[in-house]
Design a protein around this motif. Structure first.
Motif, PDB file in Angstrom:
ATOM      1  N   LEU A  42      -6.786 -20.086 117.000  1.00 54.21           N
ATOM      2  CA  LEU A  42      -8.090 -20.536 116.510  1.00 54.21           C
ATOM      3  C   LEU A  42      -8.123 -22.011 116.131  1.00 54.21           C
ATOM      4  CD1 LEU A  42      -8.834 -17.474 114.174  1.00 54.21           C
ATOM      5  CD2 LEU A  42      -9.647 -17.843 116.520  1.00 54.21           C
ATOM      6  N   ARG A  43      -6.990 -22.665 116.054  1.00 54.95           N
ATOM      7  CA  ARG A  43      -6.944 -24.041 115.542  1.00 54.95           C
ATOM      8  C   ARG A  43      -7.580 -25.019 116.532  1.00 54.95           C
ATOM      9  NH1 ARG A  43      -3.121 -24.589 111.140  1.00 54.95           N
ATOM     10  NH2 ARG A  43      -3.517 -26.826 111.324  1.00 54.95           N
ATOM     11  N   ALA A  44      -8.352 -25.937 116.004  1.00 58.11           N
ATOM     12  CA  ALA A  44      -8.977 -26.968 116.833  1.00 58.11           C
ATOM     13  C   ALA A  44      -8.116 -28.215 116.941  1.00 58.11           C
ATOM     14  CB  ALA A  44     -10.343 -27.336 116.268  1.00 58.11           C
ATOM     15  N   ASP A  45      -6.986 -28.250 116.204  1.00 51.49           N
ATOM     16  CA  ASP A  45      -6.130 -29.440 116.218  1.00 51.49           C
ATOM     17  C   ASP A  45      -4.826 -29.202 116.986  1.00 51.49           C
ATOM     18  OD1 ASP A  45      -4.942 -27.685 114.474  1.00 51.49           O
ATOM     19  OD2 ASP A  45      -4.856 -29.065 112.763  1.00 51.49           O
ATOM     20  N   LEU A  46      -4.807 -28.145 117.779  1.00 46.23           N
ATOM     21  CA  LEU A  46      -3.615 -27.841 118.560  1.00 46.23           C
ATOM     22  C   LEU A  46      -3.453 -28.864 119.688  1.00 46.23           C
ATOM     23  CD1 LEU A  46      -1.702 -25.341 118.218  1.00 46.23           C
ATOM     24  CD2 LEU A  46      -2.818 -24.392 120.247  1.00 46.23           C
ATOM     25  N   ALA A  47      -2.214 -29.183 120.023  1.00 50.22           N
ATOM     26  CA  ALA A  47      -1.891 -30.045 121.165  1.00 50.22           C
ATOM     27  C   ALA A  47      -0.643 -29.463 121.826  1.00 50.22           C
ATOM     28  CB  ALA A  47      -1.636 -31.476 120.707  1.00 50.22           C
ATOM     29  N   VAL A  48      -0.295 -29.996 122.989  1.00 48.65           N
ATOM     30  CA  VAL A  48       0.949 -29.601 123.661  1.00 48.65           C
ATOM     31  C   VAL A  48       1.667 -30.878 124.055  1.00 48.65           C
ATOM     32  CG1 VAL A  48       2.016 -28.329 125.562  1.00 48.65           C
ATOM     33  CG2 VAL A  48      -0.148 -27.511 124.588  1.00 48.65           C
ATOM     34  N   ARG A  49       2.838 -31.082 123.471  1.00 45.49           N
ATOM     35  CA  ARG A  49       3.619 -32.289 123.748  1.00 45.49           C
ATOM     36  C   ARG A  49       5.035 -31.879 124.122  1.00 45.49           C
ATOM     37  NH1 ARG A  49       0.734 -33.299 119.016  1.00 45.49           N
ATOM     38  NH2 ARG A  49      -0.872 -34.902 119.206  1.00 45.49           N
ATOM     39  N   THR A  50       5.520 -32.424 125.219  1.00 47.64           N
ATOM     40  CA  THR A  50       6.883 -32.140 125.636  1.00 47.64           C
ATOM     41  C   THR A  50       7.359 -33.249 126.557  1.00 47.64           C
ATOM     42  OG1 THR A  50       8.346 -30.447 126.614  1.00 47.64           O
ATOM     43  CG2 THR A  50       6.204 -30.775 127.660  1.00 47.64           C
ATOM     44  N   GLU A  51       8.662 -33.354 126.716  1.00 46.12           N
ATOM     45  CA  GLU A  51       9.256 -34.320 127.645  1.00 46.12           C
ATOM     46  C   GLU A  51      10.275 -33.611 128.520  1.00 46.12           C
ATOM     47  OE1 GLU A  51      10.886 -37.602 125.482  1.00 46.12           O
ATOM     48  OE2 GLU A  51       8.912 -38.427 124.960  1.00 46.12           O
ATOM     49  N   ARG A  52      10.257 -33.931 129.797  1.00 44.00           N
ATOM     50  CA  ARG A  52      11.225 -33.417 130.754  1.00 44.00           C
ATOM     51  C   ARG A  52      11.789 -34.617 131.522  1.00 44.00           C
ATOM     52  NH1 ARG A  52       9.238 -27.800 131.110  1.00 44.00           N
ATOM     53  NH2 ARG A  52       8.340 -27.582 129.021  1.00 44.00           N
ATOM     54  N   THR A  53      13.097 -34.700 131.597  1.00 42.64           N
ATOM     55  CA  THR A  53      13.745 -35.743 132.389  1.00 42.64           C
ATOM     56  C   THR A  53      14.254 -35.121 133.678  1.00 42.64           C
ATOM     57  OG1 THR A  53      14.423 -36.891 130.381  1.00 42.64           O
ATOM     58  CG2 THR A  53      15.514 -37.540 132.423  1.00 42.64           C
ATOM     59  N   VAL A  54      14.020 -35.810 134.786  1.00 38.12           N
ATOM     60  CA  VAL A  54      14.399 -35.288 136.103  1.00 38.12           C
ATOM     61  C   VAL A  54      15.319 -36.283 136.791  1.00 38.12           C
ATOM     62  CG1 VAL A  54      13.567 -34.370 138.307  1.00 38.12           C
ATOM     63  CG2 VAL A  54      12.139 -34.166 136.247  1.00 38.12           C
ATOM     64  N   TRP A  55      16.443 -35.780 137.279  1.00 36.99           N
ATOM     65  CA  TRP A  55      17.355 -36.561 138.116  1.00 36.99           C
ATOM     66  C   TRP A  55      17.259 -36.042 139.542  1.00 36.99           C
ATOM     67  CZ3 TRP A  55      18.280 -35.110 133.192  1.00 36.99           C
ATOM     68  CH2 TRP A  55      18.761 -36.081 132.299  1.00 36.99           C
ATOM     69  N   LEU A  56      17.113 -36.945 140.486  1.00 36.40           N
ATOM     70  CA  LEU A  56      17.191 -36.600 141.914  1.00 36.40           C
ATOM     71  C   LEU A  56      18.502 -37.141 142.446  1.00 36.40           C
ATOM     72  CD1 LEU A  56      13.583 -37.309 143.239  1.00 36.40           C
ATOM     73  CD2 LEU A  56      14.546 -35.173 142.318  1.00 36.40           C
ATOM     74  N   ALA A  57      19.302 -36.252 143.011  1.00 40.60           N
ATOM     75  CA  ALA A  57      20.624 -36.624 143.507  1.00 40.60           C
ATOM     76  C   ALA A  57      20.824 -36.023 144.888  1.00 40.60           C
ATOM     77  CB  ALA A  57      21.711 -36.132 142.552  1.00 40.60           C
ATOM     78  N   LEU A 111       1.804 -28.700 116.815  1.00 49.65           N
ATOM     79  CA  LEU A 111       1.103 -28.747 115.534  1.00 49.65           C
ATOM     80  C   LEU A 111       1.008 -30.158 114.979  1.00 49.65           C
ATOM     81  CD1 LEU A 111       2.962 -25.697 113.999  1.00 49.65           C
ATOM     82  CD2 LEU A 111       0.635 -25.704 114.947  1.00 49.65           C
ATOM     83  N   PRO A 112      -0.049 -30.458 114.223  1.00 46.93           N
ATOM     84  CA  PRO A 112      -0.093 -31.732 113.487  1.00 46.93           C
ATOM     85  C   PRO A 112       0.915 -31.684 112.342  1.00 46.93           C
ATOM     86  CG  PRO A 112      -1.931 -30.352 112.847  1.00 46.93           C
ATOM     87  CD  PRO A 112      -1.247 -29.633 113.977  1.00 46.93           C
ATOM     88  N   ASP A 113       1.309 -32.853 111.874  1.00 51.15           N
ATOM     89  CA  ASP A 113       2.273 -32.887 110.773  1.00 51.15           C
ATOM     90  C   ASP A 113       1.686 -32.233 109.526  1.00 51.15           C
ATOM     91  OD1 ASP A 113       4.846 -33.880 109.589  1.00 51.15           O
ATOM     92  OD2 ASP A 113       3.435 -34.974 108.312  1.00 51.15           O
ATOM     93  N   ASP A 114       0.428 -32.491 109.258  1.00 49.75           N
ATOM     94  CA  ASP A 114      -0.236 -31.889 108.104  1.00 49.75           C
ATOM     95  C   ASP A 114      -1.009 -30.663 108.576  1.00 49.75           C
ATOM     96  OD1 ASP A 114      -1.528 -31.168 105.838  1.00 49.75           O
ATOM     97  OD2 ASP A 114      -2.593 -33.059 105.552  1.00 49.75           O
ATOM     98  N   LEU A 115      -0.480 -29.497 108.270  1.00 52.69           N
ATOM     99  CA  LEU A 115      -1.091 -28.261 108.739  1.00 52.69           C
ATOM    100  C   LEU A 115      -2.285 -27.834 107.898  1.00 52.69           C
ATOM    101  CD1 LEU A 115       2.175 -26.212 109.363  1.00 52.69           C
ATOM    102  CD2 LEU A 115       0.602 -27.056 111.113  1.00 52.69           C
ATOM    103  N   GLY A 116      -2.445 -28.485 106.728  1.00 55.35           N
ATOM    104  CA  GLY A 116      -3.519 -28.073 105.850  1.00 55.35           C
ATOM    105  C   GLY A 116      -3.204 -26.824 105.054  1.00 55.35           C
ATOM    106  N   VAL A 117      -1.938 -26.421 105.033  1.00 57.77           N
ATOM    107  CA  VAL A 117      -1.550 -25.229 104.264  1.00 57.77           C
ATOM    108  C   VAL A 117      -0.416 -25.560 103.298  1.00 57.77           C
ATOM    109  CG1 VAL A 117      -2.335 -23.518 105.925  1.00 57.77           C
ATOM    110  CG2 VAL A 117      -0.063 -24.528 106.181  1.00 57.77           C
ATOM    111  N   GLY A 118      -0.288 -26.836 102.974  1.00 54.06           N
ATOM    112  CA  GLY A 118       0.663 -27.219 101.948  1.00 54.06           C
ATOM    113  C   GLY A 118       2.109 -27.309 102.386  1.00 54.06           C
ATOM    114  N   ARG A 119       2.358 -27.288 103.688  1.00 50.42           N
ATOM    115  CA  ARG A 119       3.737 -27.374 104.180  1.00 50.42           C
ATOM    116  C   ARG A 119       3.818 -28.415 105.298  1.00 50.42           C
ATOM    117  NH1 ARG A 119       7.453 -25.823 100.987  1.00 50.42           N
ATOM    118  NH2 ARG A 119       8.874 -25.219 102.651  1.00 50.42           N
ATOM    119  N   PRO A 120       3.567 -29.696 104.984  1.00 49.64           N
ATOM    120  CA  PRO A 120       3.647 -30.715 106.036  1.00 49.64           C
ATOM    121  C   PRO A 120       5.050 -30.791 106.619  1.00 49.64           C
ATOM    122  CG  PRO A 120       3.549 -31.713 103.845  1.00 49.64           C
ATOM    123  CD  PRO A 120       3.259 -30.261 103.658  1.00 49.64           C
ATOM    124  N   GLY A 121       5.100 -31.128 107.916  1.00 48.90           N
ATOM    125  CA  GLY A 121       6.387 -31.297 108.577  1.00 48.90           C
ATOM    126  C   GLY A 121       7.078 -30.011 108.975  1.00 48.90           C
TER     127      GLY A 121
END
Length: 299
Positions: free
Chosen positions: A278-293, A174-184
């Motif tokens: 229905l939102r046009a401002d949706l995104a997908v953000r994630t981080e994965r760290t991988v160790w090879l041993a 989600l964007p920080d400003d959802l447009g529904v009065g509850r940013p963050g």
């Protein structure tokens, strides 16, 4: 990614390991998240598997152990990458193992997948010698992670490779400003979950390098995979956001104020433009760290 072999669902994301029996409805919700995670982040999984194959070294990979296999995101990605390999998929949930077997049958891969029921906080089965172990979102659920790593080393053939995938928490949509009065809102939800995880899964987000070294592995690489998908998103992205937020809503019941809870309900099930489907401002953000041993050849 994702996601280990016993089934603690302390979070609404791709962790799936718990000593406590869950209802089939709860496991069905978890399976939906895991399968949507694999679908939406499929390109990331393929990139990770390509890197793993390039790093595997001179030994052929013919037998893979997937610890905490869930519905098989890692299993099927690795079967595509290593065309001569079979996978032993380990999970303590009968429901998730059944979903994995059904998927293997539908893909024509049933003869290359063997599911095993195991609680990896108890005695480990004898898996025989394996060439590659995949542990995605798994080790942080172990009651004794150092013991689990020693058992993993024992299951590997000398020279075999272990891939440990660790999450930074839930994906962000989600964007920080959802447009529904509850940013963050999303940041507050993640902070509330972090407090819960600190109690329930304190190893979530750990640096696994020192533990791998202590267990006798040679750490060959550590890599951060940062994923940021923006519009146009994969078709399943809205359903993925909805499923993750629904499980987040359940996990945080009683931990959010009434206004944040109401906005989450609008995002998940509302019939207006706020709904994540229905939102046009949706995104997908994630981080994965991988160790090879690697288990040293001399062991």
């Amino acid at each position: 990614m994702t996601p280990p072999a016993h089934h603690h669902d302390h979070s609404p994301g791709p962790a799936h390991h718990d000593h406590h029996p869950a209802s089939e409805a709860d496991e069905a919700g978890l399976a939906e998240v895991l399968e949507l995670d694999a679908e939406v982040l499929g390109a990331h999984l393929t990139e990770l598997a390509d890197w793993l194959a390039r790093s595997a070294g001179p030994l052929p990979v013919r037998r893979i152990l997937d610890l905490g296999s869930g519905t098989g995101a890692g299993t099927f990605t690795l079967l595509r990458q290593f065309e001569d390999a079979e996978v032993v998929a380990v999970d303590n949930s009968p429901y998730l193992r059944r979903r994995l077997r059904d998927r293997a049958r539908d893909l024509g891969l049933a003869d290359r997948v063997h599911t095993v029921a195991a609680d990896l906080d108890a005695d480990w089965p004898d898996f025989g010698g394996v060439d590659l172990v995949w542990a995605s979102a798994a080790l942080h659920h172990m009651a004794d992670a150092d013991r689990a790593l020693r058992e993993t080393a024992a299951a590997l053939r000398p020279g075999g490779l272990l891939a440990v995938v660790e999450l930074d928490g839930l994906p962000r949509f989600l964007p920080d400003d959802l447009g529904v009065g509850r940013p963050g809102l999303e940041a507050r939800c993640r902070a509330a979950l972090a407090g819960r995880h600190a109690e329930a899964v304190p190893l979530l987000g750990s640096d696994w390098g020192p533990r791998l070294s202590r267990a006798g592995f040679t750490v060959e690489a550590e890599r951060l995979f940062a994923v940021e998908l923006t519009q146009p998103l994969p078709p399943a992205a809205g359903r993925y956001a909805q499923a993750v937020l629904r499980r987040m809503r359940g996990a945080l019941d009683g931990r959010l104020d009434a206004e944040d809870s109401a906005v989450l309900d609008l995002l998940i099930d509302g019939d207006g433009p706020e709904n994540v489907l229905l939102r046009a401002d949706l995104a997908v953000r994630t981080e994965r760290t991988v160790w090879l041993a690697r288990r040293p050849f001399s062991q």
